[in-house]
Structures are given as structure tokens and as C-alpha cells.
Scaffold this motif. Structure first.
Motif, PDB file in Angstrom:
ATOM      1  N   TYR A  29     -55.785 -61.955 -52.822  1.00  7.07           N
ATOM      2  CA  TYR A  29     -57.104 -61.426 -53.159  1.00  7.07           C
ATOM      3  C   TYR A  29     -57.018 -59.906 -53.175  1.00  7.07           C
ATOM      4  CZ  TYR A  29     -61.788 -59.926 -53.333  1.00  7.07           C
ATOM      5  OH  TYR A  29     -62.915 -59.285 -53.745  1.00  7.07           O
ATOM      6  N   ALA A  30     -57.260 -59.330 -54.307  1.00  9.10           N
ATOM      7  CA  ALA A  30     -57.167 -57.884 -54.454  1.00  9.10           C
ATOM      8  C   ALA A  30     -58.550 -57.261 -54.431  1.00  9.10           C
ATOM      9  CB  ALA A  30     -56.478 -57.553 -55.780  1.00  9.10           C
ATOM     10  N   ALA A  35     -52.161 -58.228 -57.671  1.00  8.38           N
ATOM     11  CA  ALA A  35     -52.820 -59.458 -57.240  1.00  8.38           C
ATOM     12  C   ALA A  35     -51.953 -60.655 -57.593  1.00  8.38           C
ATOM     13  CB  ALA A  35     -54.185 -59.575 -57.913  1.00  8.38           C
ATOM     14  N   ILE A  77     -56.147 -55.137 -59.922  1.00  8.94           N
ATOM     15  CA  ILE A  77     -57.132 -56.028 -59.304  1.00  8.94           C
ATOM     16  C   ILE A  77     -58.008 -56.739 -60.310  1.00  8.94           C
ATOM     17  CG2 ILE A  77     -57.219 -54.696 -57.177  1.00  8.94           C
ATOM     18  CD1 ILE A  77     -59.934 -53.640 -58.146  1.00  8.94           C
TER      19      ILE A  77
END
Length: 180
Positions: A86-87, A105, A128
């Protein structure tokens, strides 16, 4: 790459992912060492002084960002790529401030990882993505920011967020899926 293969350290607590990624990076010309926790990572880094590091953001509920400084003490020229399921902008900025050279990510293709390790500029937006975040993703981003502010200390983070420590650990154990 040099005549001698560059050393690369993969640090990820998901043993299957670690093994698959390590094998794929070895096929692309790196001498790869694999670690599944912080202690093993520092031991391998000390023994092999890797030029490249692929570091998972979440190592068994602890922040992988805590490893950036000690890894750079071992090899100040190491290029560290933070890889995360999870970015978020907050963690990307924090990783770069701590000394990471890249941030991607998961899932990330191996060729994208190799390219990111060799590129000098971090493109946070592409790292992201630009999709609208769900409430769960926003909560996760906030938790990661507060966790970073408390140097990965779960108890201090739980107090700051005014939640029970076990609740925080459960939330950290199940990162939201992008776009879910």
C-alpha cells in the motif's frame, strides 16, 4: 553493471514473494541475498554491503523504514527501494527523507524494480498512482504517517491514535487493497 555482479539485498517477510523476487533479480544479473526480518537484514547487509536494497515497508507489523538508516550506515552509497503493498504520499516522502532512493507500490514488475534501482529521480505520483483513495486507504495512510512519526513504535502509535494496541496491530496486518 560491473564485471562483478552487484550485491542486492531483498528484505520482505513474505517468504514466497521474497524467494520469487530474489530469483527473478538474480536472473537479471544481481548477486541476491534474502532477509525475512530486521535482524537477518542487518546481518546480511553487514556481511555483504549490498549496493542495492529492496525493502518492504511492512515487516511483520513493524515499519521497514526503520532499517533505512542502519543500512546506509553499513553502505552509504546503497540505493534503497521501498516496496509496499500500500503506497501513500506520506510514506513515500518519509522514505525519501530517510534516504531511500526509490519507492514503488506492489505489485511491481521485476523490470520496473530494476529500472527504479538505477534511476536517480523519484516520481512519487507514478510510484503510488493517482486513483482516488477509499476511506480504508486514507485511514491506512494516516496510520502509516503516525507510525513513522513514532519511529515504528506500535504502542506509542496506538496511544497517539487513541486506539488499543491490538486494534492497531490488526489494522496493520491487513493493508487495504488499492481501489477497493
Amino acid at each position: 553493471m560491473n564485471e562483478e555482479q552487484a550485491h542486492l539485498l531483498v528484505i520482505d517477510d513474505d517468504q514466497t514473494f521474497n524467494r520469487v523476487l530474489s530469483r527473478a533479480l538474480a536472473q537479471r544479473g544481481f548477486t541476491v541475498f534474502s532477509a525475512h526480518d530486521q535482524a537477518q537484514a542487518l546481518q546480511l547487509a553487514d556481511a555483504h554491503e549490498p549496493e542495492y536494497v529492496v525493502l518492504d515497508l511492512n515487516l511483520d507489523g513493524a515499519s521497514g523504514l526503520r532499517l533505512i538508516e542502519p543500512l546506509l550506515e553499513i553502505n552509504p552509497n546503497a540505493r534503497i527501494l521501498v516496496l509496499t503493498g500500500y503506497a501513500s504520499i506520506a510514506t513515500a516522502v518519509n522514505a525519501v527523507k530517510l534516504g531511500a532512493t526509490q519507492y514503488l507500490a506492489k505489485p511491481a514488475e521485476v523490470d520496473a524494480i530494476v529500472k527504479a534501482l538505477r534511476v536517480d529521480e523519484v516520481d512519487i505520483e507514478s510510484a503510488i498512482g493517482t486513483a482516488t483513495m477509499s476511506v480504508d486507504e486514507l485511514e491506512w495512510q494516516h496510520i502509516q504517517r503516525v507510525l513513522g512519526e513514532h519511529d515504528g513504535n506500535i504502542s506509542a502509535t496506538a496511544r497517539a491514535l487513541k486506539m488499543h494496541r491490538r486494534t492497531l496491530q490488526r489494522k496493520l496486518a491487513r493493508a487495504p487493497q488499492r481501489g477497493a
